[in-house]
Design a protein around this motif. Structure first.
Motif, PDB file in Angstrom:
ATOM      1  N   ASN A  38       0.809  -1.217   0.000  1.00 17.76           N
ATOM      2  CA  ASN A  38       0.000   0.000   0.000  1.00 17.76           C
ATOM      3  C   ASN A  38       0.844   1.270   0.000  1.00 17.76           C
ATOM      4  N   GLY A  39       1.862   1.299   0.858  1.00 17.36           N
ATOM      5  CA  GLY A  39       2.605   2.534   1.053  1.00 17.36           C
ATOM      6  C   GLY A  39       3.758   2.761   0.120  1.00 17.36           C
ATOM      7  N   THR A  40       4.402   1.672  -0.329  1.00 20.49           N
ATOM      8  CA  THR A  40       5.633   1.798  -1.109  1.00 20.49           C
ATOM      9  C   THR A  40       5.445   1.459  -2.578  1.00 20.49           C
ATOM     10  N   PHE A  41       4.591   0.494  -2.888  1.00 19.09           N
ATOM     11  CA  PHE A  41       4.455   0.060  -4.280  1.00 19.09           C
ATOM     12  C   PHE A  41       3.264   0.695  -4.994  1.00 19.09           C
ATOM     13  N   ASN A  42       2.177   0.878  -4.287  1.00 18.42           N
ATOM     14  CA  ASN A  42       0.982   1.411  -4.948  1.00 18.42           C
ATOM     15  C   ASN A  42       1.222   2.750  -5.652  1.00 18.42           C
ATOM     16  N   PRO A  43       2.064   3.647  -5.098  1.00 15.39           N
ATOM     17  CA  PRO A  43       2.268   4.930  -5.772  1.00 15.39           C
ATOM     18  C   PRO A  43       2.893   4.839  -7.163  1.00 15.39           C
ATOM     19  N   ILE A  44       3.473   3.697  -7.534  1.00 11.73           N
ATOM     20  CA  ILE A  44       4.135   3.617  -8.841  1.00 11.73           C
ATOM     21  C   ILE A  44       3.284   2.899  -9.889  1.00 11.73           C
ATOM     22  N   LEU A  45       2.113   2.391  -9.509  1.00 14.73           N
ATOM     23  CA  LEU A  45       1.401   1.457 -10.379  1.00 14.73           C
ATOM     24  C   LEU A  45       0.818   2.080 -11.646  1.00 14.73           C
ATOM     25  N   ARG A  46       0.737   3.412 -11.693  1.00 11.38           N
ATOM     26  CA  ARG A  46       0.259   4.037 -12.926  1.00 11.38           C
ATOM     27  C   ARG A  46       1.414   4.437 -13.844  1.00 11.38           C
ATOM     28  N   TYR A  47       2.633   4.325 -13.350  1.00  7.30           N
ATOM     29  CA  TYR A  47       3.789   4.693 -14.161  1.00  7.30           C
ATOM     30  C   TYR A  47       4.015   3.612 -15.223  1.00  7.30           C
ATOM     31  N   THR A  48       4.358   4.029 -16.424  1.00  7.81           N
ATOM     32  CA  THR A  48       4.551   3.077 -17.525  1.00  7.81           C
ATOM     33  C   THR A  48       5.973   2.529 -17.480  1.00  7.81           C
ATOM     34  N   VAL A  49       6.099   1.205 -17.328  1.00  9.39           N
ATOM     35  CA  VAL A  49       7.405   0.578 -17.160  1.00  9.39           C
ATOM     36  C   VAL A  49       7.594  -0.535 -18.190  1.00  9.39           C
TER      37      VAL A  49
END
Length: 478
Positions: A246-257
């Motif tokens: 929730n705190g560390t990974f969720n913030p990146i999930l919309r970034y295109t990788v």
């Protein structure tokens, strides 16, 4: 009185305009790398109902999106092919523009897992990384490598943003980059000439369950999901489920990788049966679904030899066995071996120093499997089959690339008979590129193991110099 009202109104208008200006998540900022030649997701917030217009320096095409009732907006832009140009993007909702610069188009990879992925070039206290000065003194040549560290943060609910900042590699900044990630990026950039962006979302000591969603934890595990229960069960916060997802990974999930590099497992040593490999598979599926980019590459690092309480024990070896199984059951996956990435004196060192080998092997996997450089040899040799003739076992391997690194003097092999007691064995390269394994104490062998201990170093490698993955031919519960 009327003048005062006018003044307050003007101040409110100015303040309102400042508040209404487009707000971007920290992940979208100066120095970022965007995935090349694809549809890149951009998002943020603005005044509810406002139209956010986005302009990009590499194209005359304009993009726009309407902010919803909560002020949230999202759109995609077509990114250019990587060519090293410094790019910029501007965002305007009519109340003021916001711009980001020094943007590169390139390849974006997530560095996920626990402390051995987190371990920076400058190392941890009493845990150095080999080659620090070499990396720092040469970092000016690595300006095409950018990275962002997502703060390790716990949350009971999914977070959309994280306080982070993209950095361009330089002698001043490179020490903070994930060592494994940096060596991966340096090799990919060297081979392709393309910039690489590293999104470092990891947490030391985390378990695979630390990264699973509430939905998956509820459905597939019996992990506690109430905060008080978590604290009661897990003394150390880094072992707790859900919170780091929730705190560390969720913030990146919309970034295109482009893909995910996964270096984790030490905190799951001792898990029963196939539980670990099944949960890693579940995690890969979860992340792929959340990123919405299809079956993006998922490359795994084998945990290195470590005494883990008893050097001759096998619980860490069983976790490595599970990591190999995970790489087999996860589509578009692979694993790099680390048995030779340890110095003999690192028996109790959970953070071994040789991260260059790890990162470069990940890069060879990606260059071969993801970028099509098929001439690169990227697979470690692994057990294929065994036959027994008299007192000698003959082991066949896959991924030899035409042979092994030595004819004799092989170390790391053990054999056992029906009594299930293993003895150190002699091994050499026999006819047909098979490894012959024998031991005077075992007249009727039935099982062979290679480096199947918590801490056991072998010396067998293939023609690419990649180490033989630890294995066993039995399924005994020691």
């Amino acid at each position: 009185m009327y003048k005062r009202i006018l003044m307050l109104s003007a101040m409110a208008a100015v303040f309102g305009s400042a508040v209404a200006k487009v707000k971007l998540p920290h992940l979208i900022g100066d120095n970022m790398v965007i995935q090349q030649n694809t549809d890149v997701c951009l998002w943020g917030s603005a005044r509810p109902g406002a139209t956010v217009k986005v302009a990009v320096s590499w194209s005359e095409s304009g993009y726009e999106a309407a902010a919803d009732g909560q002020g949230r907006w999202q759109l995609t832009v077509k990114s250019p092919k990587a060519d090293g140009r410094r790019l910029s993007i501007s965002f305007d909702d009519g109340d003021g523009a916001v711009s980001v610069g020094n943007v590169l188009a390139g390849e974006v990879w997530v560095c996920a897992g626990q402390s051995n992925m987190e371990m920076p070039i400058k190392g941890f206290d009493d845990c150095p990384v080999d080659g620090y000065n070499d990396v720092v003194s040469g970092a000016r040549a690595d300006s095409l490598i950018h990275f962002v560290k997502i703060p390790s943060r716990m949350s009971m609910t999914p977070l959309d943003d994280a306080m982070c900042e993209w950095k361009q590699c330089s002698p001043e900044t490179v020490g903070d980059a994930s060592a494994t990630g940096y060596f991966f990026a340096r090799m990919v950039t060297k081979a392709t000439g393309v910039p690489v962006g590293l999104v470092m979302a990891n947490k030391g000591g985390s378990r695979v369950e630390s990264w699973l969603s509430r939905e998956n934890l509820e459905r597939y595990t019996k992990e506690p999901l109430d905060s008080a229960e978590m604290v009661r069960k897990y003394k150390w916060d880094f072992h707790r489920p859900l919170l780091w997802a929730n705190g560390t990974f969720n913030p990146i999930l919309r970034y295109t990788v482009k893909g995910i590099l996964y270096y984790q497992g030490c905190s799951n040593v001792g898990d029963p049966g196939n539980q670990y490999s099944e949960r890693v598979k579940l995690l890969a599926e979860q992340w792929r679904k959340d990123f919405g980019l299809g079956d993006i590459p998922f490359y795994i690092v084998e945990i290195a030899p470590y005494e883990s309480g008893q050097a001759d024990g096998t619980w860490s070896a069983r976790l490595r066995e599970q990591q190999l199984r995970a790489s087999d059951i996860i589509p578009n996956s692979g694993i790099v071996g680390t048995n030779d990435c340890i110095y003999p004196w690192e028996l109790t060192q959970i953070h071994p120093a040789q991260k260059r080998k790890v990162g470069e092997r990940l890069a060879w996997l990606a260059l071969n499997k993801t970028y099509g450089m098929k001439s690169l040899r990227c697979e470690s040799p692994r057990f294929k089959a065994m036959t027994v003739s008299g007192d000698t076992c003959y082991v066949e391997l896959d991924n030899m690339y035409g042979g092994l690194n030595r004819y004799d003097g092989m170390v790391g092999f053990e054999v056992a008979g029906e009594d299930k007691v293993f003895h150190t064995a002699k091994a050499w390269l026999a006819k047909g590129r098979r490894i012959a394994v024998t031991c005077p104490e075992v007249k009727a062998p039935v099982a062979v193991r290679y480096c199947f201990r918590n801490f056991m170093l072998g010396n067998v490698a293939n023609m690419a110099g990649l180490p033989l993955l630890p294995f066993r031919t039995d399924n005994w519960d020691d």
